[in-house]
Motif scaffolding. Structure first.
Motif, PDB file in Angstrom:
ATOM      1  N   ILE A 226       0.834  -1.202   0.000  1.00  0.00           N
ATOM      2  CA  ILE A 226       0.000   0.000   0.000  1.00  0.00           C
ATOM      3  C   ILE A 226       0.870   1.253   0.000  1.00  0.00           C
ATOM      4  N   ALA A 230      -3.540   3.953   1.441  1.00  0.00           N
ATOM      5  CA  ALA A 230      -4.300   2.896   2.118  1.00  0.00           C
ATOM      6  C   ALA A 230      -5.808   3.091   2.040  1.00  0.00           C
ATOM      7  N   ALA A 232      -9.132   3.442   0.394  1.00  0.00           N
ATOM      8  CA  ALA A 232      -9.712   3.159  -0.919  1.00  0.00           C
ATOM      9  C   ALA A 232     -11.220   3.344  -0.901  1.00  0.00           C
ATOM     10  N   VAL A 246     -11.794  -9.092  -2.326  1.00  0.00           N
ATOM     11  CA  VAL A 246     -10.617  -8.280  -2.019  1.00  0.00           C
ATOM     12  C   VAL A 246     -10.028  -8.859  -0.748  1.00  0.00           C
ATOM     13  N   ARG A 247      -8.805  -9.312  -0.833  1.00  0.00           N
ATOM     14  CA  ARG A 247      -8.141  -9.869   0.344  1.00  0.00           C
ATOM     15  C   ARG A 247      -6.821  -9.127   0.542  1.00  0.00           C
ATOM     16  N   ALA A 248      -6.515  -8.792   1.765  1.00  0.00           N
ATOM     17  CA  ALA A 248      -5.243  -8.147   2.072  1.00  0.00           C
ATOM     18  C   ALA A 248      -4.431  -9.066   2.954  1.00  0.00           C
ATOM     19  N   SER A 249      -3.129  -8.979   2.819  1.00  0.00           N
ATOM     20  CA  SER A 249      -2.308  -9.923   3.562  1.00  0.00           C
ATOM     21  C   SER A 249      -0.929  -9.352   3.796  1.00  0.00           C
TER      22      SER A 249
ATOM     23  N   LEU B 234     -12.701   1.903   2.483  1.00  0.00           N
ATOM     24  CA  LEU B 234     -12.010   0.705   2.956  1.00  0.00           C
ATOM     25  C   LEU B 234     -10.563   1.062   3.253  1.00  0.00           C
ATOM     26  N   ASN B 235     -10.119   0.802   4.486  1.00  0.00           N
ATOM     27  CA  ASN B 235      -8.735   1.058   4.840  1.00  0.00           C
ATOM     28  C   ASN B 235      -7.900  -0.199   4.587  1.00  0.00           C
ATOM     29  N   LEU B 236      -7.122  -0.163   3.512  1.00  0.00           N
ATOM     30  CA  LEU B 236      -6.363  -1.353   3.118  1.00  0.00           C
ATOM     31  C   LEU B 236      -5.260  -1.665   4.119  1.00  0.00           C
ATOM     32  N   GLY B 237      -4.759  -0.646   4.820  1.00  0.00           N
ATOM     33  CA  GLY B 237      -3.751  -0.902   5.842  1.00  0.00           C
ATOM     34  C   GLY B 237      -4.339  -1.716   6.989  1.00  0.00           C
ATOM     35  N   MET B 239      -6.880  -3.627   6.700  1.00  0.00           N
ATOM     36  CA  MET B 239      -7.140  -4.962   6.138  1.00  0.00           C
ATOM     37  C   MET B 239      -5.889  -5.826   6.159  1.00  0.00           C
ATOM     38  N   MET B 240      -4.725  -5.243   5.768  1.00  0.00           N
ATOM     39  CA  MET B 240      -3.482  -6.022   5.769  1.00  0.00           C
ATOM     40  C   MET B 240      -3.148  -6.492   7.179  1.00  0.00           C
ATOM     41  N   GLY B 241      -3.319  -5.588   8.156  1.00  0.00           N
ATOM     42  CA  GLY B 241      -2.986  -5.953   9.526  1.00  0.00           C
ATOM     43  C   GLY B 241      -3.799  -7.139  10.023  1.00  0.00           C
ATOM     44  N   ARG B 243      -5.172  -9.331   7.840  1.00  0.00           N
ATOM     45  CA  ARG B 243      -5.242 -10.319   6.747  1.00  0.00           C
ATOM     46  C   ARG B 243      -6.703 -10.620   6.438  1.00  0.00           C
ATOM     47  N   ALA B 244      -7.442  -9.555   6.221  1.00  0.00           N
ATOM     48  CA  ALA B 244      -8.895  -9.641   6.081  1.00  0.00           C
ATOM     49  C   ALA B 244      -9.321  -9.903   4.645  1.00  0.00           C
ATOM     50  N   THR B 245     -10.495 -10.483   4.505  1.00  0.00           N
ATOM     51  CA  THR B 245     -11.103 -10.714   3.200  1.00  0.00           C
ATOM     52  C   THR B 245     -12.466 -10.038   3.157  1.00  0.00           C
TER      53      THR B 245
END
Lengths: 313, 313
Positions: A226, A230, A232, A246-249, B234-237, B239-241, B243-245
């Protein structure tokens, strides 16, 4: 031992006590250690090392030889060539690693390549296959494809029979990325180049709406970087219409047992492809430990294909 | 035959030619047919029926008896009690359905309940298990739990050994939902009631940021309703923390073979639970075909638990 050391937002070389391997751990004499984006965040004070890792020595990956074993460590013997992802402390002459995190280095792979392999190939493999379930024949878009994870993702996708499209901002690097097995495009207008079944998103929020626009029915967007932002906007109606995911990891905060699972997946599914000569680790530049500050500068300056690797011995 | 019919934004009763079963199809004399949100959208002209379905007869589900079979249709015999999701045309005295979409009606289940079962239980089962992979012991949050899909989701989650929390806006309905196997909460402040491994999102964009806040590591949000809004931040940061879907889904546009798969999943995993008495179809009200306009008004007025079902014979 000597190690790259974070002091007041700079990376210097400093002396540290030699680490001692605990139960199940191995002491590794590090020959090479790649740089990664998280090192830069940690240098800036934004991304502290997880508990159990040296707080001031950066480095998320290493390659070297086993020089000692702690109680109960039996997977490797002294002298074995090994590589691993670590929570931190990789950019040092010595490092302790739990044996379940270690992988053997393929026979024909040099120290430098091995030192730049674990983080990007594990990250890309986990994202493409474990998270996104990429299958042969699917259409894969890799953003930021000239970077470390990007070059790994392009190669893994191509080796798995996917049709790979790679977005590369720097015109001078596009031929090199094409040589890894992708159709290379500029980032501008990528939304009209779909549909894609899987999007490997290494840039972040600014791409997300276009990622969704370019997604095929039942497509998956995996966000693992990101740097571009971040926050979106996401249209859930468009997502429902495409039955999109949409999956984040991220790998670093996972517990030991989950990281060990990624190492086993690498041993089963990725290292054999190295042994067959189907994958390689593009290395942009190498630096000795004494030039670690220059290595970090080179890492952040962009315009490179592949990894920046510290060579420690 | 007579059928509910959309005319200028109203639902009336009109005469239509009797449908004829094509290859692989069955002609069903419909006894009961539930109302669903998509009927309301279609009445307003926003959600046209897919190709192959009657364009002006609403109804996404039906229960009835087989009265004739087209060429090659062999799964059921004349007189069999069957139910199904259909692309449209369910709210009619006769309907044709591909035999692969049909399910047998459990022995002890009446026509009314069977007519309100397929859409909500198939939707909830697909979302919770096929899309979100809900497992025993996990913590499930169902939003809008007093509605049709919500009551199905709560019961399926509880029957599968999940710990179910249900958000219900209408205070008068909370005890009823609790009786289905959930800890019931008000929607306000749900973000602090987590962590949840799976969130079944039936409201839409306004909940998404709080859904993510309340999500456990490796948690999954499945969006199958967006009546409250589609455009989410949507906060992708974040989500990464975690590991969300975030996955969105809808049944109606899927091709026949995918819908048939959901019917087989229902036969294997859901109908046996009805036969054992572990699940039920809450019915808020029933209406004869001649009162179809009133049925639609009741559906949109809210404040009810469970299904509105038309009784056709």
């Amino acid at each position: 031992m000597r190690a790259a050391t974070i002091r007041d937002g700079e990376v210097v070389v400093a002396e540290h006590p030699d680490p001692q391997p605990g139960a199940g751990e191995v002491l590794v004499r590090v020959h090479a250690a790649g740089l990664n984006g998280a090192d830069i965040h940690q240098r800036a004070g934004h991304y502290p090392a997880p508990p159990g890792s040296p707080p001031d020595i950066p480095g998320l990956e290493l390659a070297g030889e086993v020089v000692a074993r702690g109680p109960g460590a039996e997977r490797f013997a002294e002298g074995d060539r090994v590589m691993a992802i670590v929570g931190g402390g990789g950019q040092a002459e010595l490092a302790t690693v739990h044996e379940r995190q270690l992988m053997p280095i393929p026979a024909d792979l040099g120290w430098t390549e091995a030192g730049g392999l674990p983080e990007v190939f594990t990250t890309a493999h986990d994202a493409l296959f474990t998270q996104a379930g990429l299958r042969p024949g699917e259409r894969l878009l890799v953003h930021g494809a000239a970077g470390g994870v990007g070059t790994a993702g392009v190669q893994l996708g191509a080796a798995a029979g996917a049709q790979v499209t790679a977005s590369v901002r720097n015109e001078r690097l596009r031929d090199d990325v094409a040589g890894l097995g992708a159709t290379v495009i500029a980032p501008e207008g990528f939304a009209e180049r779909g549909p894609f079944d899987v999007v490997l998103e290494l840039v972040g929020a600014p791409n997300l709406a276009d990622d969704l626009h370019a997604l095929a029915t039942s497509g998956r967007i995996v966000v693992i970087g990101i740097g571009g932002g971040a926050k979106a906007d996401l249209n859930l109606g468009a997502m429902m219409g495409k039955r999109a995911t949409v999956r984040a990891s991220t790998l670093r905060p996972r517990p030991l047992e989950e990281k060990a699972l990624t190492a086993r997946a690498m041993e089963r599914h990725v290292l054999p492809l190295f042994e067959r000569g189907l994958l390689r680790v593009p290395v942009a530049a190498t630096y000795p430990l004494d030039a670690v500050a220059e290595a970090y500068e080179r890492f952040t300056s962009g315009g490179k294909l592949g990894k920046i690797v510290l060579e420690l011995t």
